[in-house]
Enzyme design. Structure first.
Site, PDB file in Angstrom:
ATOM      1  N   GLY A   1      36.971 -10.971  56.712  1.00 20.74           N
ATOM      2  CA  GLY A   1      36.932 -12.340  57.203  1.00 20.74           C
ATOM      3  C   GLY A   1      35.856 -13.212  56.603  1.00 20.74           C
ATOM      4  O   GLY A   1      35.758 -14.390  56.941  1.00 20.74           O
TER       5      GLY A   1
ATOM      6  N   ARG B   1      41.737   0.464  53.944  1.00 15.83           N
ATOM      7  CA  ARG B   1      40.333   0.652  53.574  1.00 15.83           C
ATOM      8  C   ARG B   1      39.734   1.654  54.545  1.00 15.83           C
ATOM      9  O   ARG B   1      40.262   1.859  55.642  1.00 15.83           O
ATOM     10  CB  ARG B   1      39.557  -0.658  53.634  1.00 15.83           C
ATOM     11  CG  ARG B   1      39.568  -1.319  55.006  1.00 15.83           C
ATOM     12  CD  ARG B   1      39.055  -2.732  54.952  1.00 15.83           C
ATOM     13  NE  ARG B   1      39.239  -3.413  56.230  1.00 15.83           N
ATOM     14  CZ  ARG B   1      39.240  -4.725  56.388  1.00 15.83           C
ATOM     15  NH1 ARG B   1      39.075  -5.510  55.341  1.00 15.83           N
ATOM     16  NH2 ARG B   1      39.411  -5.260  57.578  1.00 15.83           N
TER      17      ARG B   1
ATOM     18  N   CYS C   1       2.748   8.048  54.765  1.00 18.34           N
ATOM     19  CA  CYS C   1       2.535   7.900  56.204  1.00 18.34           C
ATOM     20  C   CYS C   1       2.608   6.445  56.645  1.00 18.34           C
ATOM     21  O   CYS C   1       2.227   6.116  57.758  1.00 18.34           O
ATOM     22  CB  CYS C   1       1.189   8.497  56.611  1.00 18.34           C
ATOM     23  SG  CYS C   1      -0.235   7.733  55.806  1.00 18.34           S
TER      24      CYS C   1
ATOM     25  N   ARG D   1      44.282 -13.536  47.716  1.00 16.59           N
ATOM     26  CA  ARG D   1      43.347 -12.952  48.679  1.00 16.59           C
ATOM     27  C   ARG D   1      42.110 -12.416  47.974  1.00 16.59           C
ATOM     28  O   ARG D   1      42.181 -11.901  46.859  1.00 16.59           O
ATOM     29  CB  ARG D   1      44.023 -11.816  49.458  1.00 16.59           C
ATOM     30  CG  ARG D   1      45.352 -12.197  50.088  1.00 16.59           C
ATOM     31  CD  ARG D   1      45.988 -11.027  50.792  1.00 16.59           C
ATOM     32  NE  ARG D   1      45.325 -10.693  52.033  1.00 16.59           N
ATOM     33  CZ  ARG D   1      45.593  -9.591  52.745  1.00 16.59           C
ATOM     34  NH1 ARG D   1      46.474  -8.723  52.291  1.00 16.59           N
ATOM     35  NH2 ARG D   1      44.961  -9.359  53.867  1.00 16.59           N
TER      36      ARG D   1
ATOM     37  N   MET E   1      35.380 -14.001  53.302  1.00 16.89           N
ATOM     38  CA  MET E   1      35.789 -14.812  52.149  1.00 16.89           C
ATOM     39  C   MET E   1      37.194 -15.346  52.380  1.00 16.89           C
ATOM     40  O   MET E   1      37.806 -15.108  53.412  1.00 16.89           O
ATOM     41  CB  MET E   1      35.674 -13.983  50.867  1.00 16.89           C
ATOM     42  CG  MET E   1      34.239 -13.682  50.491  1.00 16.89           C
ATOM     43  SD  MET E   1      34.094 -12.798  48.931  1.00 16.89           S
ATOM     44  CE  MET E   1      34.830 -11.223  49.343  1.00 16.89           C
TER      45      MET E   1
ATOM     46  N   ARG F   1      -6.822  11.201  59.622  1.00 20.25           N
ATOM     47  CA  ARG F   1      -7.441  10.149  58.818  1.00 20.25           C
ATOM     48  C   ARG F   1      -8.768   9.741  59.457  1.00 20.25           C
ATOM     49  O   ARG F   1      -8.816   9.390  60.640  1.00 20.25           O
ATOM     50  CB  ARG F   1      -6.523   8.923  58.723  1.00 20.25           C
ATOM     51  CG  ARG F   1      -7.084   7.813  57.835  1.00 20.25           C
ATOM     52  CD  ARG F   1      -6.140   6.641  57.751  1.00 20.25           C
ATOM     53  NE  ARG F   1      -6.055   5.899  58.992  1.00 20.25           N
ATOM     54  CZ  ARG F   1      -5.203   4.897  59.221  1.00 20.25           C
ATOM     55  NH1 ARG F   1      -4.340   4.550  58.282  1.00 20.25           N
ATOM     56  NH2 ARG F   1      -5.184   4.266  60.377  1.00 20.25           N
TER      57      ARG F   1
ATOM     58  N   TYR G   1       6.827  15.263  51.780  1.00 24.06           N
ATOM     59  CA  TYR G   1       7.164  14.936  53.171  1.00 24.06           C
ATOM     60  C   TYR G   1       7.030  13.442  53.408  1.00 24.06           C
ATOM     61  O   TYR G   1       6.394  12.711  52.648  1.00 24.06           O
ATOM     62  CB  TYR G   1       6.257  15.704  54.150  1.00 24.06           C
ATOM     63  CG  TYR G   1       4.806  15.263  54.151  1.00 24.06           C
ATOM     64  CD1 TYR G   1       4.375  14.214  54.954  1.00 24.06           C
ATOM     65  CD2 TYR G   1       3.869  15.909  53.344  1.00 24.06           C
ATOM     66  CE1 TYR G   1       3.037  13.809  54.948  1.00 24.06           C
ATOM     67  CE2 TYR G   1       2.534  15.513  53.332  1.00 24.06           C
ATOM     68  CZ  TYR G   1       2.130  14.456  54.139  1.00 24.06           C
ATOM     69  OH  TYR G   1       0.822  14.053  54.135  1.00 24.06           O
TER      70      TYR G   1
ATOM     71  N   GLY H   1      -0.277   5.337  51.804  1.00 23.67           N
ATOM     72  CA  GLY H   1      -0.301   4.378  52.915  1.00 23.67           C
ATOM     73  C   GLY H   1       0.433   3.122  52.483  1.00 23.67           C
ATOM     74  O   GLY H   1      -0.175   2.152  52.023  1.00 23.67           O
ATOM     75  N   THR H   2       1.746   3.139  52.626  1.00 27.25           N
ATOM     76  CA  THR H   2       2.547   2.075  52.036  1.00 27.25           C
ATOM     77  C   THR H   2       2.416   0.743  52.755  1.00 27.25           C
ATOM     78  O   THR H   2       2.776  -0.294  52.193  1.00 27.25           O
ATOM     79  CB  THR H   2       4.032   2.492  51.977  1.00 27.25           C
ATOM     80  OG1 THR H   2       4.459   2.918  53.268  1.00 27.25           O
ATOM     81  CG2 THR H   2       4.221   3.625  50.976  1.00 27.25           C
ATOM     82  N   ASN H   3       1.923   0.741  54.002  1.00 26.41           N
ATOM     83  CA  ASN H   3       1.689  -0.546  54.668  1.00 26.41           C
ATOM     84  C   ASN H   3       0.628  -1.341  53.917  1.00 26.41           C
ATOM     85  O   ASN H   3       0.838  -2.481  53.511  1.00 26.41           O
ATOM     86  CB  ASN H   3       1.238  -0.331  56.117  1.00 26.41           C
ATOM     87  CG  ASN H   3       2.315   0.273  56.971  1.00 26.41           C
ATOM     88  OD1 ASN H   3       3.459   0.378  56.569  1.00 26.41           O
ATOM     89  ND2 ASN H   3       1.945   0.693  58.174  1.00 26.41           N
ATOM     90  N   ASP H   4      -0.554  -0.724  53.728  1.00 22.19           N
ATOM     91  CA  ASP H   4      -1.629  -1.416  53.026  1.00 22.19           C
ATOM     92  C   ASP H   4      -1.327  -1.579  51.545  1.00 22.19           C
ATOM     93  O   ASP H   4      -1.715  -2.573  50.922  1.00 22.19           O
ATOM     94  CB  ASP H   4      -2.955  -0.664  53.205  1.00 22.19           C
ATOM     95  CG  ASP H   4      -3.703  -1.125  54.452  1.00 22.19           C
ATOM     96  OD1 ASP H   4      -3.308  -2.164  55.017  1.00 22.19           O
ATOM     97  OD2 ASP H   4      -4.663  -0.455  54.862  1.00 22.19           O
TER      98      ASP H   4
ATOM     99  N   ARG I   1      -4.497   8.747  63.492  1.00 14.20           N
ATOM    100  CA  ARG I   1      -5.417   7.625  63.269  1.00 14.20           C
ATOM    101  C   ARG I   1      -6.576   7.728  64.248  1.00 14.20           C
ATOM    102  O   ARG I   1      -6.428   7.443  65.436  1.00 14.20           O
ATOM    103  CB  ARG I   1      -4.661   6.309  63.468  1.00 14.20           C
ATOM    104  CG  ARG I   1      -3.588   6.064  62.420  1.00 14.20           C
ATOM    105  CD  ARG I   1      -2.532   5.082  62.869  1.00 14.20           C
ATOM    106  NE  ARG I   1      -1.692   5.674  63.913  1.00 14.20           N
ATOM    107  CZ  ARG I   1      -0.481   5.220  64.249  1.00 14.20           C
ATOM    108  NH1 ARG I   1       0.039   4.216  63.609  1.00 14.20           N
ATOM    109  NH2 ARG I   1       0.204   5.811  65.211  1.00 14.20           N
TER     110      ARG I   1
END
Length: 954
Positions: free
Chosen positions: A156, A391, A906, A147, A158, A687, A926, A840-843, A632
């Site tokens: 289920g 488990r 942000c 097993r 493997m 901003r 933050y 600004g982690t998107n850009d 914004r």
């Protein structure tokens, strides 16, 4: 209560794919149609040349008596827990575990470690001595199961093979030893069926068809009704299928059976089911699986035997009680396959009270020992109970919260440990309304699940109609190819948004999440025709404007007609419409309330919200936001104000520009007055104008057509022509990397000064009204400290003028967004002119990767995920190695220059659970996210702090 084991066998849509890439690079070919790797010419075999692994003779096999539950990395979850139960003195069939390290070598080198065969032989000899019989001996054969068992539960996903050791010779010995000829031949046909499908790669349907034909010829419904003669004939048929499909006979050598089964389990780590499951569960692809060799015990020896699964608590609700399924005269795969109906576990008490009572005692022992809900597999062999697995059990989101608080009350875990038993993703599931799963629905298509929830309404194809119909009391779904800022009013009016283009970070997705709107994006199989106001599904179904549709933002599914929804009491609690304990019969809201209290007491990170108006700010505050991390201002320039912005951008003279700015100033001030009132006493980061010019200008193609038509008709068009000339002059090939952010403020004189004055005037007015405004002014897209210094100097002059005019001290702070790689790399310099950084982690993700987030998710991200280049979209969870490294470096450099520098984030990552943990590690002050994600961020910030204390993280 009966539960469905098949529910744990769902296929999932994400994986890191590292396993596949590493295997391909090392020359290992993952399993495909045809011969499995362990049987392929040139693949692993007993005769393969030894490849030295290390000089220290690494140990690759552990007896169940040698391990414990803390060795999951090495023994896998199943092996570690079998060892733990053995150590606890519970009835576990003897056996041993081949480590995950052996699997890693096999997958990397294409063959087992040279020492593995000898180690397995040694442990097999010891097992045979203990059991008093040998593998495959003819008179009384030892049979074993092979097993899988990875570190993290992958139920289920493997492979498993039972009854290893049976052959044409030993089957008669098993029949004699058991005194049951039918049982022996049933066990043999099971081995050939499982081995043929799992190890030899034979199509499983061929075995099923043969079994069905045998039952049909016999005139019976279930396999239990077949006698020994029937099963003997079925064995011969199964062997014929193996020979025909593989070109070789079913192996009669029991050791060959075991060795091939071990390799098949190793190979199954890279099986499609396993990879799909890992993608969804974010399980790393380089962990490998352990293999457990366990002496067989039989639940198919008659009515006094059976097999089952038990839970120490209800995995659906979390309530304590007797939960599980039992099946008489069966092996484990019968329960999972659902070929016969099980009975509730409680009925075992009537069938075999002694085994039932012993099982209840063991369940209590295990839950107390593991301090959590336990999922248990067991077999009863002629009245003898055997434990095959335990488990920490999977559970629903609601059950997770209830169980965590119950265990705290019982003194089994601490509050910090309780936080590790729930997740932000589970909380998000509890917050959004859902469609009633019992309702029948016709699915039209499927897209990207962009913003969770369930929405029902009439399909409309433009924002004007959405607003108009909504005002008339109609519920609508805004259907677009893609949205843009002009669609904001329609998006606000709609119950949900459906687009045929875009991904999870497209405009539609980002705005929808910010508003808590249900959204499905990138439903490319749906042909959206906004001009004809219709949508066509792949099957030809036409949805005209006004037809009702339903969209599920949690699954991405789109349905025809109205699907009933069930409201979320958790959102009502956060909104203040339900008190913890009131109308909370199942205790869910109370459990959420308590877990949020645990998190708030423990977390170091503060949580703010992204909000652009007073309504969103008030909602965010109710949801527990500790300020606004991103307001914004571009959203304040839409609608009727767009014309003023257009006049400002196209102004030819200082007089025209000043008039436009003068008209915008009081409107901006009013916005800020309302916002500061809603967030009084809490920080508000504003901003300054950031988006590219094209978002405020007419579409160049539409304008060109308009001018051409006017000229052909000889109609007046001077204004349009002047506008077209200006638009051509300002047109950019890549607006996202052009004239925007701080560049716009420097190029258009007075623009940023007007915004700063509006902020300062609003703050002064609020201050004089005995309020406590705490405004922070953020300059976007800064790439060099010189840009920031110029804007800062102008802003300080304006603020001083306002303070003097109103006789107040405002205490406004000025900072910047870190959203360009250069800004991150020169953060130490920029900190000289900034009092705070907001990442600004998107850009930053866009510019680091060179991706356009509005395009790439729909175009090639699916392929990148499937090929394992991504484990998850870098726009969804922060790329720790790339973007994250810049964040960490910028934070350290900034604080080296200015120790009191305030640091926040942000971007969309501020509400992503995994990313919140990273921001905690980096030492930010933050995170900021959409209002509806604030509770999730609060919970994850608490979990991050709890994890840092060293509490268990199960």
């Amino acid at each position: 209560m009966t539960f469905d084991l098949l529910a744990d066998r769902r296929l999932r849509p994400y994986d890191d794919g590292v396993d596949l890439l590493r295997s391909l690079r090392s020359g290992y070919a993952p399993r495909r149609q045809g011969s499995p790797p362990h049987l392929r010419p040139g693949g692993p075999s007993e005769e393969s040349s030894p490849v030295p692994v290390n000089e220290d003779r690494q140990k690759f096999v552990y007896d169940f008596t040698e391990g414990n539950k803390d060795l999951k990395d090495l023994l896998g979850g199943k092996g570690a827990n079998l060892a733990e139960m053995t150590n606890l003195g519970l009835p576990v069939p003897p056996g041993f575990t081949i480590t995950t390290e052996a699997c890693k070598v096999y997958l990397a080198e294409g063959q087992e470690p040279p020492a593995l065969r000898d180690e397995v032989s040694g442990h097999l000899d010891a097992l045979e001595r203990r059991m008093g019989k040998k593998l495959g001996q003819t008179d009384d054969p030892l049979l074993v199961s092979v097993r899988s068992g990875a570190k993290f539960s992958m139920p289920g996903m493997m492979d498993t093979v039972l009854n290893i050791g049976l052959s044409d010779d030993s089957v008669t010995g098993l029949a004699a030893q058991a005194g049951d000829e039918r049982f022996a031949w049933d066990s043999y046909r099971r081995l050939i069926q499982m081995f043929g499908k799992t190890v030899l790669g034979v199509d499983g349907e061929l075995f099923e068809e043969a079994l069905e034909e045998t039952k049909h010829a016999k005139g019976v419904i279930t396999d239990v009704e077949l006698d020994a003669a029937d099963l003997r004939g079925l064995v011969e048929e199964f062997k014929s299928i193996v020979a025909r499909e593989t070109g070789r006979d079913f192996p009669q050598d029991p050791r060959e059976q075991m060795d091939l089964a071990i390799r098949a389990v190793f190979d199954s780590w890279n099986g499609e089911r396993a990879k799909l499951y890992r993608r969804q569960e974010r399980i790393p692809g380089d962990l490998g699986t352990a293999v457990n060799i366990c002496s067989m015990v039989f639940g198919n020896l008659g009515p006094d035997s059976g097999t089952g699964v038990a839970f120490t608590r209800d995995p659906a609700s979390g309530h304590q009680g007797v939960y599980g399924d039992y099946l008489q005269n069966a092996q484990g795969e019968d329960v999972v396959a659902g070929i016969r109906n099980t009975v509730p576990l409680a009925e075992l008490e009537e069938l075999d009270k002694a085994s039932y009572d012993q099982l209840m005692q063991i369940m209590e022992t295990l839950e107390t020992h593991y301090r959590d809900l336990c999922d248990i597999e067991f077999t009863i062999e002629r009245g003898k109970l055997w434990m095959l697995q335990t488990r920490v059990g999977k559970r629903t989101a609601g059950a997770a919260f209830r169980i965590a608080t119950q265990l705290v009350d019982q003194g089994l875990i601490s509050e910090a440990e309780a936080l590790q038993r729930v997740t932000g993703a589970q909380l998000a599931q509890l917050m959004f309304p859902r469609f009633d799963e019992k309702a029948k629905a016709e699915m039209l298509g499927r897209g990207i699940a962009a913003s969770p929830g369930a929405a029902v309404g009439k399909a409309v194809f433009d924002s004007y109609t959405a607003v108009k119909w909504s005002r008339s009391g109609e519920k609508v779904i805004l259907v677009r190819r893609e949205t843009n800022p002009d669609d904001l009013n329609g998006m606000i009016a709609a119950e949900g948004i459906l687009t045929s283009r875009g991904g999870k970070t497209s405009h539609a997705a980002v705005v929808a999440r910010g508003m808590g709107k249900t959204c499905v994006c990138g439903a490319e199989e749906l042909d959206v025709d906004t001009k004809r106001r219709r949508m066509v599904a792949p099957d030809g179904t036409v949805i005209e404007e006004g037809d009702v549709i339903s969209i599920d933002g949690s699954s991405g599914k789109v349905y025809l007609g109205e699907v009933p929804v069930v409201p979320s009491p958790v959102v009502e609690y956060f909104e203040g419409r339900m008190h913890a304990g009131a109308d909370d019969a199942d205790g869910l809201v109370q459990a959420v309330h308590r877990m949020m209290a645990f998190a708030d007491r423990m977390r170091r990170l503060r949580v703010r919200a992204n909000a652009d108006n007073a309504e969103d700010a008030s909602r965010a505050r109710r949801f527990g936001a500790q300020g606004i991390g991103l307001c914004r201002t571009e959203h304040m320039f839409l609608g009727e104000r767009r014309e003023l912005v257009e006049r400002l951008i196209l102004a030819d003279t200082a007089s025209e520009r000043d008039q436009a700015l003068g008209a915008l100033m009081p409107l901006q001030k009013t916005d800020f007055v309302e916002l500061f009132e809603a967030m009084d006493g809490l920080p508000v980061t504003v901003r300054l104008l950031d988006p590219p010019l094209h978002e405020f200008l007419p579409d160049i193609t539409e304008l060109s057509v308009r001018v051409a038509l006017a000229e052909s008709r000889q109609e007046p068009h001077e204004n349009d022509l002047r506008l077209l000339q200006a638009v051509h002059k300002l047109h950019e090939q890549n607006p996202m990397l052009g004239l925007r952010g701080v560049r716009l403020g420097l190029v258009i004189p007075g623009l940023f000064a007007m915004q700063v004055r509006a902020i300062a005037e609003a703050a002064a007015e609020r201050r004089n009204a005995k309020g406590d405004p705490r405004a922070e002014i953020m300059i976007p897209l800064v790439g060099t400290v010189q840009e920031l210094e110029i804007v800062r100097e102008e802003a300080e002059r304006v603020i001083a003028e306002v303070e003097q005019a109103h006789g107040v001290r405002l205490g406004l702070t000025l900072g910047t967004m870190i959203e360009l790689p250069r800004a991150a790399l020169t953060a130490g310099q920029i900190a000289e002119a900034a009092e705070f950084f907001s990442f600004g982690t998107n850009d930053l993700t866009q510019t680091v990767w060179g991706f356009s987030r509005d395009d790439v998710e729909a175009s090639f991200f699916t392929a990148y995920l499937e090929k394992g280049i991504f484990g998850v979209s870098p726009f969804e969870t922060i790329d720790r190695d790339g973007v994250g490294s810049l964040v960490r470096a910028a934070a350290e450099a900034g604080r080296a220059t200015r120790p009191d520098l305030k640091l926040g984030v942000c971007g969309e990552h501020g509400g992503d659970p995994e990313s919140v943990h990273f921001f905690h590690e980096v030492g930010l002050d933050y995170v900021s996210c959409s209002p509806f994600r604030v509770p999730v961020a609060r919970l994850e910030a608490g979990r991050a702090a709890a994890l840092a204390t060293g509490s268990d993280s199960r």
